[in-house]
Design an enzyme around this catalytic site. Structure first.
Site, short mmCIF file in Angstrom:
data_model
loop_
_atom_site.label_atom_id
_atom_site.label_comp_id
_atom_site.label_asym_id
_atom_site.label_seq_id
_atom_site.Cartn_x
_atom_site.Cartn_y
_atom_site.Cartn_z
CD GLU A 1 -2.39 1.06 2.93
OE1 GLU A 1 -2.26 0.11 3.75
OE2 GLU A 1 -3.16 2.08 3.15
CB ILE B 1 1.89 5.60 3.34
CG1 ILE B 1 1.77 4.03 3.81
CG2 ILE B 1 1.31 6.43 4.44
CD1 ILE B 1 0.26 3.68 4.12
CG ASP C 1 15.57 -1.71 12.56
OD1 ASP C 1 16.25 -0.96 13.31
OD2 ASP C 1 15.99 -1.72 11.31
P1 ADP Z 1 14.86 0.35 2.91
O1 ADP Z 1 14.19 -1.02 3.39
O2 ADP Z 1 15.65 0.24 1.84
O3 ADP Z 1 15.56 0.93 4.40
P2 ADP Z 1 12.40 1.73 3.38
O4 ADP Z 1 11.49 0.70 3.83
O5 ADP Z 1 12.88 2.45 4.81
O6 ADP Z 1 13.58 1.25 2.55
O7 ADP Z 1 11.63 2.69 2.43
C1 ADP Z 1 12.53 4.16 1.95
C2 ADP Z 1 11.83 5.05 1.92
O8 ADP Z 1 10.38 5.04 1.12
C3 ADP Z 1 11.39 5.60 3.45
O9 ADP Z 1 12.03 6.29 3.99
C4 ADP Z 1 9.81 6.20 3.16
O10 ADP Z 1 10.09 7.63 2.73
C5 ADP Z 1 9.29 5.55 1.89
N1 ADP Z 1 8.39 4.56 2.10
C6 ADP Z 1 8.46 3.29 2.68
N2 ADP Z 1 7.35 2.58 2.59
C7 ADP Z 1 6.39 3.39 1.93
C8 ADP Z 1 5.05 3.27 1.57
N3 ADP Z 1 4.50 2.21 2.11
N4 ADP Z 1 4.45 4.32 1.21
C9 ADP Z 1 5.02 5.52 0.79
N5 ADP Z 1 6.06 5.81 1.19
C10 ADP Z 1 7.05 4.94 1.94
#
Ligand code: ADP
Length: 289
Positions: free
Chosen positions: A87, A89, A196
């Site tokens: 999803e 966000i 985490d």
């Molecule tokens: P990684 O596992 O490479 O660290 P993240 O899960 O932290 O990646 O995601 C990278 C960035 O993408 C996050 O810092 C956030 O800003 C954005 N992000 C992550 N998940 C979502 C989501 N479901 N919807 C919108 N933006 C997201």
């Protein structure tokens, strides 16, 4: 491979990908926002080089957090060895009561409990394996679980990587001798943990409230989750005050906080080396008798 990912998405979701916007990398993966012909948006994480089960573990962690139903967590939609579609966000600025609501919701997450420490599967902390499947003793005894599956697990990795010198070994042995005293007074309740949570692992949703991402879920002592929020800062005093009002911590948390930071700092030493060596030594030294 890139095109293949979109093809899988199109065939599974019975749609056409219209528009893709790269938002660069997180710590580990590449990220994109994908829009389809029906006007839906999705968030895609992909990594052609990650361990094959990493995204499955992340999706299972997100689903576990969603079970508690107390704080927003993106729903996984499609998962595969190379990508996780979830999803999207939409973000906005923080609501007026953001910190208070977040602290309270985090406390509610920790009220979601189970019978045993650990999780039904091992997963990852960053890109390091995190051991959750444990023996009967560890399942029922937080101190044993934490010492064996968190601290000693990381210490063995440090030994393998050549970071564990005589000084570190001596400090570790000393803590091992006193771990029961160090953790005395802890609750023995397996709470659902994000695992985490630092400031990079929550985002602000379109209601201005916190949304948890990138978990390393397991059931453990909630003090471990709070200590992680303190490691790199970014959480306000209002957050902690409202947590404490909703679900007061047992006496002695401040003393135990460093032992919980230690797991993550050792993991950072394993992953990134450098300055995390001296931080590991200093956290270990805190408990020397
Ligand atoms: P990684 O596992 O490479 O660290 P993240 O899960 O932290 O990646 O995601 C990278 C960035 O993408 C996050 O810092 C956030 O800003 C954005 N992000 C992550 N998940 C979502 C989501 N479901 N919807 C919108 N933006 C997201």
């Amino acid at each position: 491979m890139k095109n293949q990912i979109y093809q899988i998405i199109e065939s599974e979701l019975k749609t056409k990908v219209d528009y893709v916007r790269s938002i660069g990398g997180g710590c580990i993966n590449d990220a994109e926002i994908i829009s389809d012909e029906k006007g839906n948006s999705y968030f895609l994480k992909k990594n052609l080089y990650s361990p094959s089960d990493m995204f499955f573990k992340e999706a299972n962690g997100l689903n576990e957090l969603r079970k508690a139903n107390v704080i927003r967590v993106p729903a996984p939609i499609l998962v595969n060895e190379k990508f996780l579609l979830m999803e999207y966000i939409r973000s906005s600025s923080k609501s007026k009561n953001f910190d208070e609501n977040f602290g309270r919701a985090f406390a509610h997450l920790h009220k979601f409990t189970t019978n045993h420490f650990g999780f039904y599967e091992d997963n990852y902390i960053g890109s390091t394996p995190q051991k959750n499947i444990s023996n009967d003793e560890e399942k029922n005894d937080w101190t044993k679980f934490y010492w064996n599956n968190r601290i000693m697990f990381q210490f063995r990795l440090l030994e393998k990587a050549g970071y564990a010198d005589d000084r570190m070994r001596k400090l570790i042995r000393n803590i091992e001798d006193h771990i029961d005293e160090i953790l005395a007074g802890s609750e023995n309740i397996p709470s659902l943990l994000h695992g985490d949570l630092w400031s990079g692992n929550y985002i602000i949703d379109d209601n201005g409230e916190a949304c948890l991402i990138d978990p390393a879920v397991y059931y453990g002592n909630r003090e471990a989750d709070l200590a992680m929020t303190k490691l790199f800062g970014g959480f306000s005093s209002t957050f902690y005050k409202s947590y404490q009002e909703e679900f007061p911590l047992p006496v002695g948390y401040e003393y135990r906080e460093n032992i919980y930071k230690l797991y993550h700092v050792m993991n950072h030493l394993n992953l990134f080396g450098g300055g995390y060596y001296s931080q590991t030594i200093s956290l270990l030294s805190f408990y020397q008798r």
